[in-house]
Design a protein around this motif. Structure first.
Motif, short mmCIF file in Angstrom:
data_model
loop_
_atom_site.label_atom_id
_atom_site.label_comp_id
_atom_site.label_asym_id
_atom_site.label_seq_id
_atom_site.Cartn_x
_atom_site.Cartn_y
_atom_site.Cartn_z
N LYS A 123 12.66 15.86 23.65
CA LYS A 123 12.87 14.99 24.81
C LYS A 123 13.92 15.55 25.77
O LYS A 123 13.91 15.26 26.98
CB LYS A 123 13.28 13.60 24.33
CG LYS A 123 13.31 12.56 25.46
CD LYS A 123 13.70 11.18 24.95
CE LYS A 123 13.74 10.18 26.10
NZ LYS A 123 14.18 8.83 25.66
N LEU B 272 2.59 14.90 36.22
CA LEU B 272 2.36 13.55 35.72
C LEU B 272 0.88 13.25 35.59
O LEU B 272 0.45 12.50 34.71
CB LEU B 272 3.03 12.52 36.64
CG LEU B 272 3.05 11.06 36.18
CD1 LEU B 272 3.82 10.92 34.87
CD2 LEU B 272 3.65 10.16 37.25
N ASP C 222 5.47 11.61 21.49
CA ASP C 222 6.23 10.43 21.91
C ASP C 222 7.45 10.82 22.73
O ASP C 222 7.82 10.15 23.71
CB ASP C 222 6.67 9.63 20.68
CG ASP C 222 5.51 8.93 19.99
OD1 ASP C 222 4.43 8.83 20.62
OD2 ASP C 222 5.68 8.51 18.83
N ALA D 20 6.23 11.75 26.21
CA ALA D 20 5.78 10.54 26.90
C ALA D 20 6.97 9.69 27.31
O ALA D 20 7.04 9.16 28.44
CB ALA D 20 4.83 9.75 25.99
N ASP D 21 7.94 9.55 26.39
CA ASP D 21 9.12 8.73 26.70
C ASP D 21 9.96 9.36 27.81
O ASP D 21 10.57 8.66 28.64
CB ASP D 21 9.97 8.54 25.45
CG ASP D 21 9.28 7.65 24.41
OD1 ASP D 21 8.27 7.02 24.77
OD2 ASP D 21 9.76 7.62 23.26
N THR E 198 8.11 8.45 31.01
CA THR E 198 8.16 7.01 31.25
C THR E 198 9.54 6.60 31.77
O THR E 198 9.66 5.79 32.70
CB THR E 198 7.83 6.24 29.95
OG1 THR E 198 6.53 6.63 29.52
CG2 THR E 198 7.86 4.75 30.19
N ALA E 199 10.59 7.18 31.16
CA ALA E 199 11.94 6.86 31.60
C ALA E 199 12.21 7.37 33.00
O ALA E 199 12.92 6.74 33.80
CB ALA E 199 12.95 7.44 30.62
N GLY F 98 8.18 6.13 35.13
CA GLY F 98 7.51 4.87 34.87
C GLY F 98 6.15 4.99 34.23
O GLY F 98 5.55 3.98 33.82
N ARG F 99 5.61 6.15 34.15
CA ARG F 99 4.36 6.38 33.41
C ARG F 99 4.35 7.82 32.89
O ARG F 99 5.25 8.60 33.21
CB ARG F 99 3.14 6.12 34.30
CG ARG F 99 2.98 6.99 35.51
CD ARG F 99 1.85 6.48 36.41
NE ARG F 99 1.65 7.33 37.58
CZ ARG F 99 0.78 8.32 37.63
NH1 ARG F 99 0.04 8.61 36.57
NH2 ARG F 99 0.65 9.04 38.75
N ARG F 100 3.32 8.15 32.11
CA ARG F 100 3.34 9.45 31.44
C ARG F 100 1.98 10.16 31.57
O ARG F 100 0.96 9.50 31.79
CB ARG F 100 3.65 9.26 29.95
CG ARG F 100 2.59 8.46 29.20
CD ARG F 100 2.94 8.38 27.72
NE ARG F 100 1.97 7.65 26.92
CZ ARG F 100 0.82 8.14 26.47
NH1 ARG F 100 0.47 9.38 26.79
NH2 ARG F 100 0.00 7.41 25.73
N ASN G 46 -1.45 12.07 30.13
CA ASN G 46 -2.32 11.79 29.00
C ASN G 46 -2.41 13.00 28.07
O ASN G 46 -2.10 14.14 28.45
CB ASN G 46 -3.72 11.42 29.48
CG ASN G 46 -3.74 10.07 30.17
OD1 ASN G 46 -3.02 9.15 29.77
ND2 ASN G 46 -4.54 9.94 31.22
#
Length: 739
Positions: free
Chosen positions: A86, A96, A123, A126-127, A130-131, A134-136, A138
């Motif tokens: 991360k 994105l 994860d 993706a996190d 998202t942070a 706001g989205r991730r 695929n």
């Protein structure tokens, strides 16, 4: 897309490869321009600008993947794996709206499944998005925009961008691989170790006698012609990476295309492959066409038995390279011993002065070739530890022919009859020795004229010495007939001792090469019963055929000498014909038919022991089971359901058999009419059935077979060495009646 080249002119990379290719890959990357290249297990670390990564992807013939490490951090558990992944600025590498996939390798305390580690890494990415946004992105496990490689080893987590995407060994030309295909980068390594580039530079030829799907040939052509192995690929791991420089990449593609086009203007050496399987040849043709090498690389359906130096051009040097079956991959190892032996004999006979390379998962098979390798390289074919054996096909590297038993007498050895002389023998033994010498002298000119090396020397010529003596190129096989009840056991034993004492003296051979067997009327499966476990096979010749003989283990030796004229006649008639061998025994007649050019042969017998022997005989002569099948079946039942048609059939049943595997007993006198009728049902209109049997009192039931044209060929079928016992067998030629 923006380029990172200006801001990060030099980057560290890791090129992975199969074990055993590291040194070759190191040299390849240096040639391509890599800096600070350092070899490690299953790969090479190197530095360079982005162009170096692109060039490695496009031109490496050996690498599996080119990885660009983004970060290396300490990692002792899955939580640290998550935080380490991360922490990377993923928005610099992955859009994105793009997709990604995770490849994980390594181990962590408490980690039971790689999928769980890959999920934690997914994860983390993706996190991160998202942070931040706001989205991730695929996940796409098949064709992601970016493939991310995560490896944990010795407490270190390395997260990399996979620049190659799919493994680089997948060039893009393989339409289908056939059975157990050789990976492209392993094939390239084999050719490099065998110095194919050096050979090609001198105008040498590249031949593969067992080419399969053609991988060695195609890689050899690409290498010789300076064609980038990645030119056919349409997807790369860097294509969706935000750091990708499309202009730089296109310039490298244009350079590679120009080099390929220049190759088409040059003179190409002969690059040719052969395989017994029509399916393999079809696959190889498809792959060659997909690689853009049609007309440059040629493949032909041909058995190893037909492999020889091409005669259509003056060829002084070349490389024979092949990846034969080796037990783990295909076939039965007992038969493969003789296939390798045939390959070695062919190399020594046809390719003196050439180089050869054999890649095998069973190096012991390579020892059967009768050639001493000048180099051996440890490689891995997937999980199979394998070796590449390279050879200089020169007389100085020829070793003793392994085709003969380790105990077999050398051809030039003589006067080895032990310490006894003729004068020291008892009177009876002297008489027997004199008879052997007389018989050998009478046969000598005939044997030499007809090039016969295995023959019957004596067959109960003198009633008091009731034995058969057969000579097999230095070995003597003695079969004692059961003594009549009127002969006392002591007298029979005394005469047998005289026989065994006389033979070494009369024939000037060591007594250890004289093998005695008690012989009596055969019933049921007693013919298959072992007498010894020597497992000693040695090679003899009959016509064009090389045949395996075992004089110790069974009542019979694997070669019925009295059927020599029939086998050689089959060799005369088999070209272009379909041949069926019923009760085939060790398939010696099938070998003769195959060598003569039979379209295909089918050999049927119920004995697994003799069919294994048959497969050895076929392999020894360079034939595969593609066109020359051995079929384990009860002939009585099989022939009734056979839906093939044959032009030439040998029907040679035993006198009697009651094997437990048979649905019924066989008595040749009782059953021959039905056997002949069933066999004639699968004989072509103009075909020939040769019916033979060794029942001394046999009488053909001609009245029950008037629908056929039958010719008694018994007298013709008995050669000079068997004319002392003219009831040794019966032989008939049977054809469809044309009236």
């Amino acid at each position: 897309m923006s380029s990172l080249k200006s801001s990060v002119p030099t980057q560290s990379y890791f090129a992975s490869c199969p074990k055993g290719l590291e040194t070759l890959l190191l040299e390849e990357l240096k040639t391509l321009g890599a800096d600070n290249a350092k070899e490690t297990v299953a790969g090479v670390y190197f530095d360079g600008p982005l162009e170096m990564a692109y060039r490695s992807c496009l031109w490496s013939r050996l690498a599996n993947r080119i990885l660009m490490p983004l970060a290396t951090v300490t990692c002792r558990n899955v939580d640290e794996l998550y935080s380490g992944v991360k922490s990377i600025e993923w928005d610099r590498h992955l859009s994105l709206d793009g997709t990604f996939a995770i490849d994980f390798s390594g181990s962590l305390p408490g980690l039971k499944h790689d999928n769980f580690a890959a999920l934690k890494a997914k994860d983390a990415i993706a996190d991160y998005f998202t942070a931040l946004m706001g989205r991730r992105p695929n996940v796409d496990r098949v064709t992601p925009s970016v493939r991310i490689n995560i490896r944990v080893s010795k407490g270190q987590l390395v997260t990399s961008i996979d620049m190659s995407g799919d493994s680089l060994h997948r060039r893009g030309y393989r339409q289908s691989g056939g059975a157990a295909p050789l990976k492209e980068n392993l094939a390239a390594a084999i050719l490099l170790r065998a110095d194919w580039p050096g050979m090609a530079a001198k105008g040498g030829v590249l031949l593969d006698p067992m080419c399969g799907s053609g991988t060695l040939l195609i890689e050899g052509a690409l290498m010789m012609a300076d064609i980038a192995p990645g030119l056919l690929r349409t997807h790369w791991g860097f294509s969706g990476w935000l750091g990708h420089d499309e202009i730089l990449w296109q310039s490298l593609l244009e350079e590679a295309t120009a080099r390929r086009d220049a190759a088409s203007q040059r003179q190409w050496p002969e690059i040719r492959g052969y395989d017994a399987s029509p399916q393999s040849i079809d696959i190889a043709d498809e792959n060659i066409d997909a690689a853009g090498l049609t007309g440059r690389v040629r493949v032909i359906r041909k058995e190893l038995a037909r492999f020889a130096k091409p005669t259509h051009a003056v060829i002084d040097q070349g490389l024979v390279v092949t990846n034969p079956p080796y037990g783990e991959r295909l076939g039965d190892e007992a038969s493969l011993i003789h296939l390798y032996r045939n390959l070695g004999q062919t190399l020594r006979r046809e390719f003196e002065g050439w180089s050869a390379a054999v890649f095998t998962g069973n190096p012991d098979l390579g020892k059967q070739m009768g050639l001493r390798s000048n180099r051996q390289y440890q490689l891995f074919n997937g999980a199979i530890a394998s070796k590449l054996l390279t050879f200089k096909v020169e007389p100085e590297f020829f070793v003793n022919d392994p085709s003969r038993s380790a105990e077999a007498p050398a051809a030039d050895e003589a006067s080895r009859g032990g310490s006894l002389t003729m004068e020291m023998l008892p009177a009876g033994a002297q008489m027997f020795a004199n008879r052997l010498r007389k018989n050998r002298k009478q046969l000598q000119k005939w044997l030499k004229k007809n090039e016969i090396s295995c023959f019957r020397l004596y067959d109960a010529d003198m009633p008091e010495y009731a034995v058969a003596v057969d000579y097999y190129e230095g070995w003597v096989h003695v079969a004692e007939y059961a003594a009549p009840s009127t002969v006392k056991l002591e007298a029979a034993e005394q005469r047998l001792q005289e026989v065994m004492a006389a033979i070494p003296v009369a024939l000037d051979i060591d007594p250890k090469f004289v093998v005695l067997k008690q012989r009596s009327r055969q019933k049921g499966t007693s013919q298959y019963r072992k007498h010894d476990d020597s497992n000693e096979f040695f090679e003899v010749r009959e016509g064009q055929a090389k045949l395996l003989v075992n004089v110790k283990d069974y009542i019979d030796t694997g070669l019925f000498l009295d059927h020599r004229p029939v086998r050689l006649h089959i060799a005369e008639k088999a070209k272009g014909n379909r041949f069926l061998n019923l009760f085939c025994y060790t398939a010696t007649a099938s070998v003769q038919a195959a060598l003569a050019g039979a379209t295909f042969t089918d050999s049927v017998d119920l004995s697994a022991t003799y069919l294994e022997w048959a497969n050895k005989n076929l392999a020894l002569n360079g034939f595969s089971d593609t066109a020359h099948r051995t079929i384990r079946a009860d002939v009585l039942e099989w022939i009734k359901t056979c839906d093939n048609l044959y032009d030439l059939i040998l029907l040679d049943p035993p006198t009697f058999s009651n094997s437990k595997k048979m649905t019924d007993t066989l008595d040749v006198q009782r059953d021959h009419v039905q056997l002949i009728k069933d066999s004639m049902n699968v004989l072509s209109r103009d075909g020939l059935l040769i019916f033979s049997n060794n029942q001394r009192k046999f009488e053909l039931d001609g009245d029950a077979l008037t629908m056929f044209d039958i010719e008694n060929k018994t007298d013709w079928s008995i050669d000079k060495d068997f004319q002392r016992s003219r009831k040794i067998h019966h032989c008939y030629f049977i054809r469809h009646n044309k009236k």
